[in-house]
Each structure stands twice: as structure tokens, then as C-alpha cells.
Write a protein that holds these residues in place. Structure first.
Motif, PDB file in Angstrom:
ATOM      1  N   THR A 186       0.847  -1.195   0.000  1.00 35.89           N
ATOM      2  CA  THR A 186       0.000   0.000   0.000  1.00 35.89           C
ATOM      3  C   THR A 186       0.884   1.247   0.000  1.00 35.89           C
ATOM      4  O   THR A 186       2.058   1.191   0.365  1.00 35.89           O
ATOM      5  N   LEU A 187       0.285   2.365  -0.391  1.00 33.12           N
ATOM      6  CA  LEU A 187       0.993   3.648  -0.412  1.00 33.12           C
ATOM      7  C   LEU A 187       0.051   4.729   0.112  1.00 33.12           C
ATOM      8  O   LEU A 187      -1.026   4.952  -0.465  1.00 33.12           O
ATOM      9  N   ASP A 188       0.435   5.364   1.226  1.00 32.67           N
ATOM     10  CA  ASP A 188      -0.357   6.467   1.776  1.00 32.67           C
ATOM     11  C   ASP A 188      -0.195   7.700   0.901  1.00 32.67           C
ATOM     12  O   ASP A 188       0.882   7.954   0.366  1.00 32.67           O
ATOM     13  N   TYR A 189      -1.273   8.475   0.790  1.00 31.37           N
ATOM     14  CA  TYR A 189      -1.188   9.711   0.021  1.00 31.37           C
ATOM     15  C   TYR A 189      -2.172  10.748   0.558  1.00 31.37           C
ATOM     16  O   TYR A 189      -3.142  10.417   1.228  1.00 31.37           O
ATOM     17  N   ILE A 190      -1.846  12.003   0.266  1.00 25.41           N
ATOM     18  CA  ILE A 190      -2.722  13.122   0.589  1.00 25.41           C
ATOM     19  C   ILE A 190      -3.074  13.824  -0.712  1.00 25.41           C
ATOM     20  O   ILE A 190      -2.373  13.684  -1.717  1.00 25.41           O
ATOM     21  N   TYR A 191      -4.165  14.555  -0.708  1.00 29.55           N
ATOM     22  CA  TYR A 191      -4.554  15.312  -1.893  1.00 29.55           C
ATOM     23  C   TYR A 191      -5.331  16.541  -1.455  1.00 29.55           C
ATOM     24  O   TYR A 191      -5.955  16.555  -0.392  1.00 29.55           O
ATOM     25  N   ALA A 192      -5.216  17.582  -2.280  1.00 27.97           N
ATOM     26  CA  ALA A 192      -5.850  18.848  -1.934  1.00 27.97           C
ATOM     27  C   ALA A 192      -6.008  19.679  -3.194  1.00 27.97           C
ATOM     28  O   ALA A 192      -5.386  19.406  -4.221  1.00 27.97           O
ATOM     29  N   TYR A 193      -6.836  20.723  -3.077  1.00 29.13           N
ATOM     30  CA  TYR A 193      -6.943  21.684  -4.159  1.00 29.13           C
ATOM     31  C   TYR A 193      -7.443  23.011  -3.617  1.00 29.13           C
ATOM     32  O   TYR A 193      -8.005  23.096  -2.530  1.00 29.13           O
ATOM     33  N   ASN A 194      -7.195  24.044  -4.410  1.00 24.99           N
ATOM     34  CA  ASN A 194      -7.813  25.341  -4.181  1.00 24.99           C
ATOM     35  C   ASN A 194      -8.585  25.663  -5.449  1.00 24.99           C
ATOM     36  O   ASN A 194      -8.025  25.608  -6.544  1.00 24.99           O
ATOM     37  N   ARG A 195      -9.834  25.980  -5.307  1.00 22.49           N
ATOM     38  CA  ARG A 195     -10.732  26.137  -6.451  1.00 22.49           C
ATOM     39  C   ARG A 195     -10.303  27.255  -7.411  1.00 22.49           C
ATOM     40  O   ARG A 195     -10.512  27.140  -8.617  1.00 22.49           O
ATOM     41  N   THR A 196      -9.672  28.328  -6.910  1.00 22.49           N
ATOM     42  CA  THR A 196      -9.379  29.475  -7.780  1.00 22.49           C
ATOM     43  C   THR A 196      -7.934  29.970  -7.746  1.00 22.49           C
ATOM     44  O   THR A 196      -7.518  30.667  -8.672  1.00 22.49           O
ATOM     45  N   ALA A 197      -7.173  29.677  -6.710  1.00 23.55           N
ATOM     46  CA  ALA A 197      -5.835  30.256  -6.547  1.00 23.55           C
ATOM     47  C   ALA A 197      -4.840  29.685  -7.551  1.00 23.55           C
ATOM     48  O   ALA A 197      -4.725  28.472  -7.712  1.00 23.55           O
ATOM     49  N   LYS A 198      -4.123  30.571  -8.196  1.00 22.69           N
ATOM     50  CA  LYS A 198      -3.091  30.188  -9.151  1.00 22.69           C
ATOM     51  C   LYS A 198      -1.735  30.581  -8.566  1.00 22.69           C
ATOM     52  O   LYS A 198      -1.038  31.460  -9.054  1.00 22.69           O
ATOM     53  N   ASN A 199      -1.403  29.925  -7.459  1.00 25.77           N
ATOM     54  CA  ASN A 199      -0.106  30.079  -6.799  1.00 25.77           C
ATOM     55  C   ASN A 199       0.092  28.869  -5.902  1.00 25.77           C
ATOM     56  O   ASN A 199      -0.809  28.056  -5.756  1.00 25.77           O
ATOM     57  N   PHE A 200       1.266  28.747  -5.301  1.00 23.59           N
ATOM     58  CA  PHE A 200       1.561  27.586  -4.462  1.00 23.59           C
ATOM     59  C   PHE A 200       1.436  27.881  -2.973  1.00 23.59           C
ATOM     60  O   PHE A 200       1.793  27.061  -2.148  1.00 23.59           O
ATOM     61  N   ARG A 201       0.938  29.070  -2.594  1.00 28.10           N
ATOM     62  CA  ARG A 201       0.892  29.446  -1.187  1.00 28.10           C
ATOM     63  C   ARG A 201      -0.521  29.521  -0.611  1.00 28.10           C
ATOM     64  O   ARG A 201      -0.704  29.384   0.599  1.00 28.10           O
ATOM     65  N   ASN A 241      -7.680  15.874   1.899  1.00 29.47           N
ATOM     66  CA  ASN A 241      -8.007  14.581   2.488  1.00 29.47           C
ATOM     67  C   ASN A 241      -6.810  13.666   2.294  1.00 29.47           C
ATOM     68  O   ASN A 241      -5.819  14.042   1.680  1.00 29.47           O
ATOM     69  N   SER A 242      -6.940  12.449   2.795  1.00 32.38           N
ATOM     70  CA  SER A 242      -5.881  11.455   2.633  1.00 32.38           C
ATOM     71  C   SER A 242      -6.526  10.096   2.399  1.00 32.38           C
ATOM     72  O   SER A 242      -7.707   9.887   2.688  1.00 32.38           O
ATOM     73  N   SER A 243      -5.715   9.193   1.890  1.00 36.46           N
ATOM     74  CA  SER A 243      -6.195   7.846   1.645  1.00 36.46           C
ATOM     75  C   SER A 243      -4.981   6.928   1.488  1.00 36.46           C
ATOM     76  O   SER A 243      -3.838   7.372   1.615  1.00 36.46           O
ATOM     77  N   THR A 244      -5.257   5.685   1.167  1.00 35.00           N
ATOM     78  CA  THR A 244      -4.220   4.697   0.913  1.00 35.00           C
ATOM     79  C   THR A 244      -4.555   3.977  -0.375  1.00 35.00           C
ATOM     80  O   THR A 244      -5.701   3.542  -0.550  1.00 35.00           O
ATOM     81  N   MET A 245      -3.594   3.878  -1.284  1.00 40.82           N
ATOM     82  CA  MET A 245      -3.837   3.129  -2.514  1.00 40.82           C
ATOM     83  C   MET A 245      -3.166   1.768  -2.422  1.00 40.82           C
ATOM     84  O   MET A 245      -2.123   1.620  -1.791  1.00 40.82           O
ATOM     85  N   VAL A 246      -3.800   0.793  -3.029  1.00 37.12           N
ATOM     86  CA  VAL A 246      -3.259  -0.555  -3.091  1.00 37.12           C
ATOM     87  C   VAL A 246      -2.285  -0.621  -4.261  1.00 37.12           C
ATOM     88  O   VAL A 246      -2.586  -0.160  -5.364  1.00 37.12           O
ATOM     89  N   ILE A 247      -1.120  -1.177  -3.994  1.00 33.29           N
ATOM     90  CA  ILE A 247      -0.120  -1.316  -5.052  1.00 33.29           C
ATOM     91  C   ILE A 247      -0.410  -2.621  -5.769  1.00 33.29           C
ATOM     92  O   ILE A 247      -0.332  -3.696  -5.190  1.00 33.29           O
ATOM     93  N   LYS A 248      -0.767  -2.496  -7.038  1.00 31.67           N
ATOM     94  CA  LYS A 248      -1.090  -3.680  -7.854  1.00 31.67           C
ATOM     95  C   LYS A 248      -0.083  -3.838  -8.950  1.00 31.67           C
ATOM     96  O   LYS A 248       0.428  -2.908  -9.489  1.00 31.67           O
TER      97      LYS A 248
END
Length: 172
Positions: free
Chosen positions: A143-158, A165-172
Motif C-alpha cells: 500500500t501507499l499512503d497519500y494526501i490530496y488537496a486543491y484550491n478552487r481558484t488560486a493560481k499560486n503555491f501558497r 483529504n488522505s487515503s491509501t492506494m493498493v499497489i497492484k
């Protein structure tokens, strides 16, 4: 002669499923139907993954025209290698690899993907990645833990995320 042809046909038929399974996604900023082996949906965010013997292919599609991010190696920001990107107002991809440190992140240069691509279409932003599997997956790891996120309108990295959220993917 007929026996040789029959054997060749049987071998070809047996090999066909293996060939179909070994196809890798195309890192072009768009996700095609059945392009990835696995997918995960969460509140409008789509995560896609395919593992080969030496590569990891990932895609994240999120609502909006701002930045999207996926981080590997942790189910929290701290310690995760985070891949972030957005399409700027001139249609150019802006991409950064960052390391999570507690509740923030900063750019790093020692963890570059093999390939990355982005697109912005129909009110959604997509980031696709090709990574070296050995950089994130140990032998025998399932398995591999991961996080993911977004900002609906911001065009910068700050600018802070609108969703994470976070989840775990199965390595197949």
C-alpha cells in the motif's frame, strides 16, 4: 505444420492479456476512459493510479481552475512529497515539487518526476505524473499512503486549500 501454427496461436492468445495489462497511461494532462488501473473519488476529486514494475502513474482531477496537489509517503502533510500544479492565465503549466513540513510545505529539488502534464478544462484542473516506483515503494510494500488537496481558484503555491483529504492506494 498445423500443430506448429496451433501452438503459435495458443501462445499468442495467452500472451494477449499480459500485453493489455502492461500498457502505461499517457502523461498528457488528460485522463482517458480506462487509462488507469485504479481510481478513487472523493467530493468531486478524482484520483487515478497505475503501478508498473518500475513506474507509478498518477492523476488528480479537481473542481475549479486553481491548483491541485497530491502528496506521497504519508497520510498527513508532514513528511509527504507533494506534487502541485496549476495552469496559469496564459495557459502554461506551473509545477512544483514540495516537501510537507508540519502544516506547511516548501519547494525541493531532489525529487523530480519522470514526466508531468496538466490541463484545465470544463471547470476542472488535472495533473498527471509519471514517477520512478523505487523512489516511493519498497520491495514487498503493498500500500501507499497519500494526501490530496486543491484550491478552487488560486493560481499560486501558497494559498490554502479549499479541500484536503488522505487515503491509501493498493499497489497492484
Amino acid at each position: 505444420m498445423k500443430k506448429s501454427i496451433l501452438i503459435c496461436l495458443i501462445l499468442a492468445a495467452a500472451a494477449f492479456p499480459l500485453l493489455a495489462q502492461s500498457s502505461s497511461p499517457t502523461v498528457d494532462g488528460t485522463v482517458g476512459a480506462s487509462e488507469y488501473a485504479q481510481s478513487h473519488s472523493d467530493s468531486g476529486v478524482e484520483i487515478y493510479s497505475t503501478f508498473t514494475s518500475d513506474k507509478i502513474y498518477l492523476a488528480i482531477t479537481a473542481p475549479g481552475t486553481g491548483w491541485v496537489a497530491i502528496g506521497l509517503g504519508s497520510n498527513v502533510m508532514n513528511g509527504a512529497t507533494i506534487f502541485m500544479g496549476y495552469v496559469d492565465d496564459n495557459g502554461r503549466m506551473q509545477f512544483s515539487v514540495q516537501k510537507g513540513r508540519f502544516h506547511t510545505h516548501s519547494p525541493i529539488s531532489d525529487q523530480t518526476p519522470v514526466a508531468e502534464a496538466m490541463s484545465e478544462s470544463a471547470g476542472k484542473t488535472t495533473l498527471e505524473l509519471e514517477l520512478n516506483r523505487a523512489d516511493f515503494v519498497d520491495n514487498g510494500q503493498t500500500t501507499l499512503d497519500y494526501i490530496y488537496a486543491y484550491n478552487r481558484t488560486a493560481k499560486n503555491f501558497r494559498t490554502r486549500h479549499n479541500f484536503r483529504n488522505s487515503s491509501t492506494m493498493v499497489i497492484k
